[in-house]
Each structure stands twice: as C-alpha cells, then as structure tokens.
Motif scaffolding. Structure first.
Motif, PDB file in Angstrom:
ATOM      1  N   SER A  77      47.634  41.022  20.156  1.00 34.75           N
ATOM      2  CA  SER A  77      48.780  41.933  20.289  1.00 34.75           C
ATOM      3  C   SER A  77      49.299  41.943  21.721  1.00 34.75           C
ATOM      4  O   SER A  77      50.507  41.913  21.958  1.00 34.75           O
ATOM      5  CB  SER A  77      48.394  43.354  19.876  1.00 34.75           C
ATOM      6  N   ARG A  78      48.382  41.982  22.674  1.00 34.12           N
ATOM      7  CA  ARG A  78      48.783  41.992  24.079  1.00 34.12           C
ATOM      8  C   ARG A  78      49.510  40.693  24.435  1.00 34.12           C
ATOM      9  O   ARG A  78      50.532  40.702  25.105  1.00 34.12           O
ATOM     10  CB  ARG A  78      47.560  42.177  24.976  1.00 34.12           C
ATOM     11  N   THR A  79      48.986  39.575  23.947  1.00 32.53           N
ATOM     12  CA  THR A  79      49.617  38.279  24.189  1.00 32.53           C
ATOM     13  C   THR A  79      51.003  38.226  23.548  1.00 32.53           C
ATOM     14  O   THR A  79      51.962  37.751  24.164  1.00 32.53           O
ATOM     15  CB  THR A  79      48.727  37.142  23.640  1.00 32.53           C
ATOM     16  N   GLU A  80      51.117  38.740  22.325  1.00 37.60           N
ATOM     17  CA  GLU A  80      52.416  38.769  21.640  1.00 37.60           C
ATOM     18  C   GLU A  80      53.432  39.580  22.431  1.00 37.60           C
ATOM     19  O   GLU A  80      54.593  39.181  22.562  1.00 37.60           O
ATOM     20  CB  GLU A  80      52.270  39.370  20.231  1.00 37.60           C
ATOM     21  N   LEU A  81      53.013  40.726  22.958  1.00 41.39           N
ATOM     22  CA  LEU A  81      53.945  41.562  23.716  1.00 41.39           C
ATOM     23  C   LEU A  81      54.337  40.909  25.038  1.00 41.39           C
ATOM     24  O   LEU A  81      55.497  41.013  25.457  1.00 41.39           O
ATOM     25  CB  LEU A  81      53.358  42.950  23.957  1.00 41.39           C
ATOM     26  N   ALA A  82      53.409  40.249  25.672  1.00 42.18           N
ATOM     27  CA  ALA A  82      53.739  39.540  26.917  1.00 42.18           C
ATOM     28  C   ALA A  82      54.770  38.449  26.641  1.00 42.18           C
ATOM     29  O   ALA A  82      55.760  38.311  27.371  1.00 42.18           O
ATOM     30  CB  ALA A  82      52.474  38.950  27.547  1.00 42.18           C
ATOM     31  N   ARG A  83      54.561  37.712  25.577  1.00 40.16           N
ATOM     32  CA  ARG A  83      55.514  36.649  25.204  1.00 40.16           C
ATOM     33  C   ARG A  83      56.861  37.233  24.788  1.00 40.16           C
ATOM     34  O   ARG A  83      57.913  36.703  25.142  1.00 40.16           O
ATOM     35  CB  ARG A  83      54.948  35.803  24.083  1.00 40.16           C
ATOM     36  N   ALA A  84      56.834  38.316  24.017  1.00 38.57           N
ATOM     37  CA  ALA A  84      58.077  38.952  23.573  1.00 38.57           C
ATOM     38  C   ALA A  84      58.863  39.482  24.769  1.00 38.57           C
ATOM     39  O   ALA A  84      60.095  39.404  24.797  1.00 38.57           O
ATOM     40  CB  ALA A  84      57.780  40.085  22.592  1.00 38.57           C
ATOM     41  N   ASN A  85      58.154  39.991  25.763  1.00 28.21           N
ATOM     42  CA  ASN A  85      58.807  40.490  26.968  1.00 28.21           C
ATOM     43  C   ASN A  85      59.543  39.362  27.687  1.00 28.21           C
ATOM     44  O   ASN A  85      60.715  39.488  28.036  1.00 28.21           O
ATOM     45  CB  ASN A  85      57.781  41.142  27.889  1.00 28.21           C
ATOM     46  N   VAL A  86      58.863  38.247  27.886  1.00 29.15           N
ATOM     47  CA  VAL A  86      59.463  37.090  28.563  1.00 29.15           C
ATOM     48  C   VAL A  86      60.646  36.563  27.753  1.00 29.15           C
ATOM     49  O   VAL A  86      61.722  36.291  28.305  1.00 29.15           O
ATOM     50  CB  VAL A  86      58.410  35.983  28.803  1.00 29.15           C
ATOM     51  N   SER A  87      60.468  36.431  26.459  1.00 30.52           N
ATOM     52  CA  SER A  87      61.519  35.898  25.591  1.00 30.52           C
ATOM     53  C   SER A  87      62.756  36.788  25.586  1.00 30.52           C
ATOM     54  O   SER A  87      63.892  36.310  25.710  1.00 30.52           O
ATOM     55  CB  SER A  87      60.977  35.736  24.172  1.00 30.52           C
ATOM     56  N   ALA A  88      62.553  38.088  25.448  1.00 29.81           N
ATOM     57  CA  ALA A  88      63.694  39.016  25.419  1.00 29.81           C
ATOM     58  C   ALA A  88      64.437  39.002  26.743  1.00 29.81           C
ATOM     59  O   ALA A  88      65.675  38.981  26.768  1.00 29.81           O
ATOM     60  CB  ALA A  88      63.217  40.431  25.097  1.00 29.81           C
ATOM     61  N   ARG A  89      63.711  39.001  27.831  1.00 36.36           N
ATOM     62  CA  ARG A  89      64.365  38.983  29.146  1.00 36.36           C
ATOM     63  C   ARG A  89      65.173  37.697  29.342  1.00 36.36           C
ATOM     64  O   ARG A  89      66.276  37.730  29.870  1.00 36.36           O
ATOM     65  CB  ARG A  89      63.341  39.170  30.253  1.00 36.36           C
ATOM     66  N   ARG A  90      64.602  36.583  28.912  1.00 33.41           N
ATOM     67  CA  ARG A  90      65.318  35.307  29.027  1.00 33.41           C
ATOM     68  C   ARG A  90      66.588  35.334  28.176  1.00 33.41           C
ATOM     69  O   ARG A  90      67.666  34.967  28.649  1.00 33.41           O
ATOM     70  CB  ARG A  90      64.421  34.147  28.593  1.00 33.41           C
ATOM     71  N   THR A  91      66.478  35.786  26.941  1.00 32.51           N
ATOM     72  CA  THR A  91      67.626  35.844  26.037  1.00 32.51           C
ATOM     73  C   THR A  91      68.705  36.771  26.584  1.00 32.51           C
ATOM     74  O   THR A  91      69.895  36.409  26.598  1.00 32.51           O
ATOM     75  CB  THR A  91      67.186  36.323  24.639  1.00 32.51           C
ATOM     76  N   LEU A  92      68.314  37.937  27.041  1.00 32.13           N
ATOM     77  CA  LEU A  92      69.299  38.897  27.561  1.00 32.13           C
ATOM     78  C   LEU A  92      69.949  38.385  28.845  1.00 32.13           C
ATOM     79  O   LEU A  92      71.136  38.606  29.078  1.00 32.13           O
ATOM     80  CB  LEU A  92      68.644  40.260  27.772  1.00 32.13           C
ATOM     81  N   ARG A  93      69.169  37.682  29.673  1.00 32.39           N
ATOM     82  CA  ARG A  93      69.734  37.100  30.894  1.00 32.39           C
ATOM     83  C   ARG A  93      70.772  36.037  30.540  1.00 32.39           C
ATOM     84  O   ARG A  93      71.852  35.977  31.145  1.00 32.39           O
ATOM     85  CB  ARG A  93      68.627  36.517  31.766  1.00 32.39           C
ATOM     86  N   GLU A  94      70.467  35.204  29.540  1.00 32.31           N
ATOM     87  CA  GLU A  94      71.421  34.172  29.109  1.00 32.31           C
ATOM     88  C   GLU A  94      72.694  34.808  28.550  1.00 32.31           C
ATOM     89  O   GLU A  94      73.792  34.339  28.840  1.00 32.31           O
ATOM     90  CB  GLU A  94      70.778  33.272  28.058  1.00 32.31           C
ATOM     91  N   HIS A 105      75.617  41.727  19.519  1.00 33.44           N
ATOM     92  CA  HIS A 105      75.126  40.350  19.597  1.00 33.44           C
ATOM     93  C   HIS A 105      73.776  40.332  20.329  1.00 33.44           C
ATOM     94  O   HIS A 105      72.827  39.681  19.877  1.00 33.44           O
ATOM     95  CB  HIS A 105      76.135  39.449  20.310  1.00 33.44           C
ATOM     96  N   ALA A 106      73.703  41.026  21.448  1.00 34.40           N
ATOM     97  CA  ALA A 106      72.447  41.098  22.192  1.00 34.40           C
ATOM     98  C   ALA A 106      71.348  41.722  21.331  1.00 34.40           C
ATOM     99  O   ALA A 106      70.213  41.226  21.297  1.00 34.40           O
ATOM    100  CB  ALA A 106      72.626  41.897  23.474  1.00 34.40           C
ATOM    101  N   ALA A 107      71.689  42.791  20.624  1.00 34.11           N
ATOM    102  CA  ALA A 107      70.705  43.469  19.768  1.00 34.11           C
ATOM    103  C   ALA A 107      70.195  42.532  18.683  1.00 34.11           C
ATOM    104  O   ALA A 107      68.989  42.491  18.398  1.00 34.11           O
ATOM    105  CB  ALA A 107      71.319  44.723  19.161  1.00 34.11           C
ATOM    106  N   ALA A 108      71.086  41.768  18.080  1.00 33.99           N
ATOM    107  CA  ALA A 108      70.678  40.835  17.022  1.00 33.99           C
ATOM    108  C   ALA A 108      69.817  39.707  17.589  1.00 33.99           C
ATOM    109  O   ALA A 108      68.859  39.265  16.947  1.00 33.99           O
ATOM    110  CB  ALA A 108      71.907  40.264  16.317  1.00 33.99           C
ATOM    111  N   GLU A 109      70.142  39.252  18.788  1.00 36.04           N
ATOM    112  CA  GLU A 109      69.412  38.138  19.399  1.00 36.04           C
ATOM    113  C   GLU A 109      67.967  38.490  19.750  1.00 36.04           C
ATOM    114  O   GLU A 109      67.107  37.610  19.773  1.00 36.04           O
ATOM    115  CB  GLU A 109      70.143  37.634  20.648  1.00 36.04           C
ATOM    116  N   VAL A 110      67.691  39.743  20.058  1.00 31.96           N
ATOM    117  CA  VAL A 110      66.326  40.134  20.425  1.00 31.96           C
ATOM    118  C   VAL A 110      65.639  40.941  19.316  1.00 31.96           C
ATOM    119  O   VAL A 110      64.628  41.591  19.554  1.00 31.96           O
ATOM    120  CB  VAL A 110      66.281  40.900  21.771  1.00 31.96           C
ATOM    121  N   TRP A 111      66.175  40.864  18.098  1.00 25.61           N
ATOM    122  CA  TRP A 111      65.587  41.613  16.980  1.00 25.61           C
ATOM    123  C   TRP A 111      64.114  41.272  16.792  1.00 25.61           C
ATOM    124  O   TRP A 111      63.275  42.159  16.640  1.00 25.61           O
ATOM    125  CB  TRP A 111      66.363  41.351  15.686  1.00 25.61           C
ATOM    126  N   HIS A 112      63.779  40.003  16.819  1.00 23.56           N
ATOM    127  CA  HIS A 112      62.384  39.594  16.622  1.00 23.56           C
ATOM    128  C   HIS A 112      61.478  40.223  17.674  1.00 23.56           C
ATOM    129  O   HIS A 112      60.398  40.746  17.355  1.00 23.56           O
ATOM    130  CB  HIS A 112      62.280  38.064  16.645  1.00 23.56           C
TER     131      HIS A 112
END
Length: 190
Positions: free
Chosen positions: A93-110, A122-129
């Motif tokens: 779970s901790r690993t999943e959250l660390a990865r989700a944090n990095v992924s969401a930040r990257r997506t929102l930055r893009e 659009h941003a909300a849909a992109e980080v739904w996962h």
C-alpha cells in the motif's frame, strides 16, 4: 517533536480527503446502474457523462487537499522493523501511494504545462486512477500507523529521543598533552 506534528497533520488531512474520495466513488456506484440497461450498456449517455464528471470533480477537490501532504504522509507511513511479515499488504500500500503520488504530480504538471488550456474536469479524469489508489490504500496505512503509535505510547517510548533528551553539559577542551598550562588569572585584581 516536529516530525510527530508533521505526521499527525498529514494523517488527519489524508484521512479526511481519502474519505471524501471514497464517498464520491460510493455516490457514483449508487447511481451508475441507473444509466444502464440490464446488460450493463449505457442508455442515458448525457446523464452518465454529467454524473461521471461530477464524481471526478468531487473526488479531485478532495485529492488536491492530499497533494501538499502526500510526500510527508508516505514518509511517515514507514513500517516498524518488527512488523508482522503477514502485513506485506501494508508495504504494498505504501509503495502504491508513493507511485500514485509521483504519477499524479507528473500528469498534473504535464496538463499545467500544456499549450492549450484544458478544463478542470480533464485533470480530474486524468488522475482518477491515482485518486482511487489513495482512497483504497491510505486507510489501512493510517490504521497501522495508529496501532504502532498506540503501542509505542503504551510502552513508554517517546516519538523522538533526540528531541526530548537533553544534551550533556559542555566541558572546556582539555589541554593537549605536553603543552604548557595556559595562563589562568588568579582572580586578584592589580
């Protein structure tokens, strides 16, 4: 002491926001079938699209509260050395959250750096996962963190020994071996 306060704030914010995301998911699940026929095909596309955007935006509102605390939360959710090996789910779970944090930040930055402005949905849909990962994984980590903290408190351990243990009194440096004794005033004024 600072780390304990930082952890407490991160846990409180993430817990409330994860509950908000979960509520948005539950609200969606309660109405989703109403837009579909018995075989699961969407029959009310307009209604379905409107509600899914509402779901995403509601969850995103809560998720944006997590983002400033996400790194601190993941940091403070380290598992103690004596964690039961059966609790591999917590490590996952901790690993999943660390990865989700990095992924969401990257997506929102893009999205933010995109030449063409996009609507918030659009941003909300992109980080739904990533939002669903926080809603699903954070509660188990928070429970484990609280159990560990309670056990530490019952055992009489402090959160941070360094913050509560006084430093030893400073001593004047010793004269190096073989050096002449330094001039020390006798205390009498002349």
């Amino acid at each position: 002491m600072y780390r304990a306060i930082q952890a407490a704030v991160a846990v409180a914010v993430v817990e409330e926001a994860a509950q908000g995301i979960q509520q948005a998911m539950d609200d969606w699940d309660a109405v989703n079938d109403g837009f579909c026929d018995e075989s699961g095909n969407i029959v009310d596309h307009d209604g379905w699209n409107k509600r899914i955007v509402e779901r995403d935006l509601t969850a995103y509102k809560h998720f944006t509260r997590i983002l400033p605390y996400s790194a601190a939360f993941v940091f403070h959710m380290r598992l103690p050395v004596d964690t039961n090996p059966d609790d591999a789910r917590l490590k996952s779970s901790r690993t999943e959250l660390a990865r989700a944090n990095v992924s969401a930040r990257r997506t929102l930055r893009e999205i933010h750096n995109d030449i063409h402005p996009r609507p918030l949905q659009h941003a909300a849909a992109e980080v739904w996962h990533e939002m669903t990962l926080w809603a699903e994984n954070a509660p188990a980590l928070i429970d484990a963190h609280r159990r560990t903290s309670s056990a530490r408190a019952r055992a009489g351990h402090t959160t941070s020994r360094r913050a509560t243990t006084p430093l030893p009194a400073a001593r004047p440096p010793a004269d190096p071996p073989g050096s002449a004794a330094p001039h020390r005033p006798s205390g009498r004024l002349r």
